[in-house]
Motif scaffolding. Structure first.
Motif, short mmCIF file in Angstrom:
data_model
loop_
_atom_site.label_atom_id
_atom_site.label_comp_id
_atom_site.label_asym_id
_atom_site.label_seq_id
_atom_site.Cartn_x
_atom_site.Cartn_y
_atom_site.Cartn_z
N LEU A 308 0.83 -1.20 0.00
CA LEU A 308 0.00 0.00 0.00
C LEU A 308 0.87 1.26 0.00
N THR A 333 -9.41 0.39 0.51
CA THR A 333 -9.02 -0.70 1.39
C THR A 333 -10.20 -1.16 2.24
N ILE A 343 -8.26 -4.97 -1.02
CA ILE A 343 -8.28 -3.80 -1.91
C ILE A 343 -9.34 -3.99 -2.99
#
Length: 359
Positions: A308, A333, A343
């Motif tokens: 991320l 998320t 995700i």
């Protein structure tokens, strides 16, 4: 209470630092993510696959491995304690818990305590049936009918039992001779020693059942995590893990100590039954770690949390790698668990490769 949240990123998490060390993010107009420009100081990176599957997030809390059903045992006669069951011993039906003046106070199984003398002429009652059932299990009263009536056959069975146990042969049973408890007991603590003076109503033992349990004082604001029947994992002091289920959740909140300067968070008691209690050994009051499920998501796309990236305009993205090219794609998320993050977003599909900073 110590709490660990494995795999659960803190607010803002460390992905901001990941971003600083991997790529500068350029956002194009309309909120679309643009190509990634590698930083001159970026550390080496590898790739990971966008996977589809179930995610489970967990919370670990402290618990205590012990035994169910603590009870107190009181002396039923006056005199000198001449024998007392040792701590850790398991006492079964017909065995002595304590002796006063060498006369045993014997364990029998039942839910109703001795509240009157059971003898010829006593009124019918379930306590009579409870006594007769135990006498029959111990091998007495073959001609006795197990019912609520104290008959002459019951009287003869009591006499035979008293003779074998070294008790006064009166044909009558009272609290000085018998303690009724639901089943076999384990002696948790001896409250009297040989040589002590005993009196009726004086506590001589603390006992528990022989069933293992794990007790957790769960912070009240985490009560939603404790659902009756929910599966948990218990880690023993040895590091071994056992499966278990939540068997009970308290409804009364313990507000902690009232002493000034010794305040604690309010808690709710949670009881856990182990699937393989024998594997827990004979540990008592041993500290354990209990893993509860705090969040789960089924059939979702996920990537390692390290993949991320914090976007400059807010939110998160991932760097999608396609051959020798890469691009930043904004994502939403969801759940977190076991080091991965759920995700979703336009263009995100199973099997994609995303860049992950090398550790």
């Amino acid at each position: 209470m110590r709490i660990r949240r494995p795999g659960l990123p803190a607010a803002g998490i460390a992905v901001t630092a990941i971003l600083a060390g991997t790529a500068a993010v350029t956002m194009t107009g309309g909120g679309r993510a643009g190509p990634a420009t590698p930083s001159a100081t970026a550390p080496p990176a590898t790739t990971a696959t966008v996977e589809r599957g179930d995610l489970t997030d967990t919370v670990s809390v402290d618990g205590t491995l012990t035994y169910e059903g603590e009870r107190k045992v009181y002396a039923g006669a006056s005199g000198t304690v001449t024998s007392v069951a040792r701590e850790g011993a398991v006492v079964t039906r017909g065995r002595s818990l304590v002796k006063v003046d060498r006369r045993p106070q014997v364990l029998m199984y039942g839910w109703l305590p001795v509240y009157r003398t059971l003898q010829l002429g006593v009124s019918d009652g379930t306590d009579v049936e409870q006594l007769e059932r135990n006498l029959r299990k111990l091998g007495y009263g073959d001609d006795m009918t197990v019912d609520t009536e104290f008959t002459y056959a019951t009287y003869r069975a009591v006499l035979d039992w008293q003779e074998d146990r070294g008790l006064p042969e009166t044909g009558a049973v009272d609290a000085s001779q018998v303690v009724f408890l639901p089943g076999p007991v384990r002696v948790a603590q001896a409250k009297a020693e040989v040589g002590d003076r005993a009196a009726p109503g004086q506590q001589v033992l603390t006992v528990t059942s022989t069933r293992r349990t794990v007790h957790v004082d769960l912070e009240a604001d985490m009560q939603a995590l404790a659902r009756k029947g929910a599966a948990v994992t218990v880690e023993l002091p040895s590091g071994a893990e056992l499966k278990g289920k939540i068997s009970g959740v308290g409804t009364v909140v313990d507000s902690g100590s009232d002493e000034p300067g010794n305040e604690s968070e309010p808690t709710v008691g949670v009881e856990i039954t182990l699937s393989s209690p024998k594997k827990a050994g004979r540990l008592d009051q041993a500290p354990v770690s209990v893993t509860l499920v705090s969040e789960s998501a089924e059939n979702v796309l996920s990537v390692p949390i390290e993949a991320l990236l914090a976007l400059s305009e807010g939110g998160f993205g991932v760097e999608v790698v396609d051959g020798g090219a890469s691009r930043i794609v904004a994502v939403e998320t969801g759940a977190y668990g076991r080091g991965r993050a759920e995700i979703s977003g336009s263009g995100i599909t199973e099997g994609m490769k995303v860049r992950v900073p090398a550790r």
